[in-house]
Design an enzyme around this catalytic site. Structure first.
Site, mmCIF file in Angstrom:
data_model
loop_
_atom_site.group_PDB
_atom_site.id
_atom_site.type_symbol
_atom_site.label_atom_id
_atom_site.label_comp_id
_atom_site.label_asym_id
_atom_site.label_seq_id
_atom_site.Cartn_x
_atom_site.Cartn_y
_atom_site.Cartn_z
ATOM 1 N N TYR A 169 0.834 -1.200 0.000
ATOM 2 C CA TYR A 169 0.000 0.000 0.000
ATOM 3 C C TYR A 169 0.869 1.250 0.000
ATOM 4 O O TYR A 169 1.657 1.474 0.915
ATOM 5 C CB TYR A 169 -0.892 -0.048 1.245
ATOM 6 C CG TYR A 169 -1.978 0.990 1.364
ATOM 7 C CD1 TYR A 169 -2.659 1.474 0.257
ATOM 8 C CD2 TYR A 169 -2.352 1.454 2.625
ATOM 9 C CE1 TYR A 169 -3.675 2.405 0.404
ATOM 10 C CE2 TYR A 169 -3.364 2.385 2.780
ATOM 11 C CZ TYR A 169 -4.031 2.855 1.660
ATOM 12 O OH TYR A 169 -5.042 3.776 1.810
ATOM 13 N N HIS A 172 -3.113 7.265 -0.604
ATOM 14 C CA HIS A 172 -3.979 7.967 0.337
ATOM 15 C C HIS A 172 -3.250 8.662 1.489
ATOM 16 O O HIS A 172 -3.889 9.037 2.472
ATOM 17 C CB HIS A 172 -5.037 7.002 0.919
ATOM 18 C CG HIS A 172 -5.961 6.442 -0.116
ATOM 19 N ND1 HIS A 172 -6.114 5.093 -0.312
ATOM 20 C CD2 HIS A 172 -6.754 7.048 -1.021
ATOM 21 C CE1 HIS A 172 -6.991 4.887 -1.298
ATOM 22 N NE2 HIS A 172 -7.382 6.066 -1.745
#
Length: 689
Positions: A169, A172
């Site tokens: 990840y 964001h």
């Protein structure tokens, strides 16, 4: 039969060692249940798999206590004891032929560690992102090696749980690999800082570690934000080109989007379907690996277009999969008109923000799959051949009539106006809310297919009319209206100068086309989207607008739906004056007096009119009249009377839809427990006793 134009959506895609059955990919999304409610979480994901999604992902999955996200409830793989909860999800998803994916993350300085009480870590010394009174310390080289070990061990646990796709990840502004990419967070001077190649180093190493650990059986996905829209302080599109070029073939799948979350999951008021195309279309030009992207996709034509034009390979979705978990199956079965399209209101997001199970305006069963056993497509058949009268064709009445009709009841829907939709029809005429008409249109379309539901427009019913109708069950969904007397959270006795003044307007006036002119103050004691939209409308109408609120910030609840920043930017661009921490103390039609809520000081300004957005009152006169005549119910055949939605207690459109659906599901069903839903009860693990 499926429309052949959409055949490409149902071709498989190879992702490393695994293969999808089609191109529908439910990307990771939060849900407010996570590790605390694993049964509810698994059931929710299972419905997505049943509905035809080829890949079903978790939300963020914490890999270590130093990345604790409390109070937010996400997934966890801190140690082996967390495996069973995610294994449960995998089993449910696999049962329907879908792949399971997990988004491993360590949030670094954007974590809280409120539960673990560990010291925050980050690329460099910096404050915690979300205002906690703490800082993250700069990671040493040993810390970086430890982080890589934690991630690798979490990947192995995910593999043992049964996951098919393991995410790295970097999106964001919520993960260490992304934080190392960001110049504003990474001030290092060693091999992990400075040049782009150095800042990419950790992301490269974690990808390599993950492939080495699980790549034999699991695909490795990289979720990457191509632009933060922050200029040089953030990841920029030009730099993202270089990052993708450096890592092009390393992951098995690229999942690309915008950062932060408020730019990714933009409310429909501020961005249309497919709005991220210009930020992600370059990725496929730089890699041979498949690419998944998002854009609040609800139209299969838009989906096909992006695939055929080489923008993406897989249709990523979070919000559309929430609004209609069966979206893929409906396209496959040629039932495109039955898709319950996402309206982009972001009530789903508010579940994560308020640390509560996910909710959806369009889909009232979301979050209730395990708790109440609700399914988005199936309802229990009626128990008796009863006739039901639904009074009011707003969101609550439409949903009640639709669901009652699906159950097999003989339903009559009476609407006082000449058009269906109630508040939805009125609100969608306000700036930016056009897509919310889908709430009305889907239900009207479904009702139109039911021969056992009759609709009567322009039908104002009295209590006597209801008594004479001959229905065994009567449900009143007659809506509400906005108050103009200033009563609200901050003024429990109302505001005397507003009650009867001819230059005081409400949202009902605006929606009916009665707009003030000149200098207009919008007084917001509601705190959500209404007042900012009223200000927008008045600005477009040529008014000089001042937004006034007793709160310390504009539209504070809109933080929970990711509207807040977009509202503030739009107000600033429009030149709308903002007065926070002030209430109305006086108004004479020409001068407005405002009082500071903290020190009582007062200011005056020119003002020709005020629009109050404070509170609403139920339109429940018919309900009260029928209650007064309860003695006559038996003789007229009425067995039950209910008042639902805004007519019972004004709230969100989501509340009204839920009320209508719940009424329809529970009609004539036995009640077995005062607590009408299942709850999680946890037994102690032997190691913890």
């Amino acid at each position: 039969m499926r429309d052949p134009r959409y055949d490409i959506l149902f071709t498989p895609v190879q992702i490393g060692p695994v293969r999808t059955k089609n191109r529908f990919f439910q990307v990771p999304h939060c849900n407010g249940m996570g590790h605390a409610m694993p049964l509810a979480h698994a059931a929710m994901r299972e419905v997505k798999a049943e509905g035809g999604w080829a890949v079903v992902s978790t939300e963020e999955c914490e890999i270590h206590p130093t990345g604790d996200l409390t109070p937010y409830v996400e997934a966890r793989l801190w140690d082996d004891r967390d495996i069973p909860a995610l294994a449960l999800m995998c089993d449910k998803v696999h049962a329907h032929g879908a792949l399971a994916a997990v988004e491993l993350t360590h949030n670094g300085p954007t974590a809280s560690n409120l539960y673990s009480r560990e010291v925050l870590i980050g690329p460099s010394h910096q404050p915690s992102k979300y205002g906690y009174p703490s800082q993250a310390r700069a990671m040493t080289l040993k810390d970086i090696r430890e982080y890589r070990r934690w991630h690798k061990e979490a990947a192995l646990r995910a593999k043992r749980a049964g996951m098919d796709i393991i995410y790295v990840y970097a999106a964001h502004d919520l993960s260490l690999p992304m934080h190392f990419l960001q110049r504003r967070r990474n001030h290092r001077s060693d091999e992990y800082g400075g040049t782009l190649e150095n800042r990419v180093r950790l992301l490269r190493e974690v990808l390599q570690d993950t492939r080495e650990a699980v790549g034999d059986k699991c695909a490795v996905a990289l979720r990457f934000a191509t632009d933060e829209l922050l200029g040089p302080e953030g990841v920029e599109l030009s730099e993202a080109h270089d990052i993708v070029g450096l890592l092009a073939e390393l992951p098995d799948l690229w999942d690309v989007n915008l950062a932060a979350w408020y730019n990714d999951s933009v409310p429909s008021r501020f961005a249309p379907e497919g709005a991220q195309e210009s930020f992600v279309s370059f990725v496929k030009k730089l890699t041979t690996k498949p690419v998944v992207g998002v854009g609040r996709f609800t139209s299969p034509d838009t989906m096909v277009s992006q695939i055929r034009r080489g923008v993406i390979d897989l249709i990523g979705a979070a919000r559309p999969s929430i609004a209609d978990p069966f979206l893929p199956r409906k396209i496959e079965e040629g039932r495109v008109d039955d898709i319950r399209e996402c309206i982009g209101c972001n009530i789903c997001v508010s579940g994560d923000m308020t640390i509560s199970p996910i909710r959806c305006t369009q889909n009232p069963t979301m979050g209730e799959e395990w708790r109440k056993g609700w399914h988005p497509e199936r309802l229990p058949p009626r128990r008796h051949a009863s006739r039901v009268l639904v009074v009011g064709g707003g969101p609550a009445g439409l949903e009640a009539a639709r669901a009652l009709g699906q159950r097999g009841y003989d339903v009559s829907l009476a609407e006082a106006r000449r058009e269906l939709g109630g508040r939805v029809t009125r609100e969608v005429r306000l700036p930016g809310l056009a897509e919310w008409a889908r709430v009305r249109d889907w239900r009207v379309g479904q009702i139109g297919k039911l021969t056992n539901v009759s609709v009567y427009l322009d039908s104002v019913l009295s209590a006597q009319d209801v008594l004479d109708f001959g229905a065994e069950h009567v449900v009143l969904a007659t809506g509400c209206h906005w108050r103009r007397d200033g009563f609200g959270r901050s003024n429990g006795m109302g505001i005397d100068c507003l009650a009867a003044h001819p230059s005081v307007f409400t949202l009902d006036d605006l929606m009916d086309g009665r707009l003030p002119s000149g200098n207009v103050a919008v007084f917001d004691d509601d705190g959500f989207y209404y007042a900012s939209i009223a200000a927008d409308l008045l600005h477009q109408h040529g008014c000089k607008v001042t937004y006034v609120t007793p709160e310390d910030s504009v539209a504070p609840w809109s933080v929970n739906t990711l509207d807040y920043r977009h509202i503030r930017k739009r107000m600033a661009k429009q030149g709308i004056d903002v007065q926070v921490s002030h209430s109305v103390a006086g108004f004479d039609g020409g001068v407005l007096m405002l009082e500071n809520t903290w020190d009582g000081s007062r200011i005056e300004q020119a003002c020709d009119a005020i629009v109050t957005v404070t509170a609403r009152l139920p339109d429940d006169a018919l309900y009260q009249s029928l209650l007064e005549r309860e003695a006559e119910w038996t003789d007229t055949g009425i067995r039950s009377l209910r008042c639902i939605g805004d007519a019972e207690a004004p709230g969100l459109i989501a509340h009204a839809i839920y009320a209508g659906h719940r009424y329809a599901r529970e009609l004539e069903e036995p009640s077995t427990d005062e607590v009408a839903f299942k709850r999680h009860f946890h037994a102690a693990h032997p190691q913890d006793v």
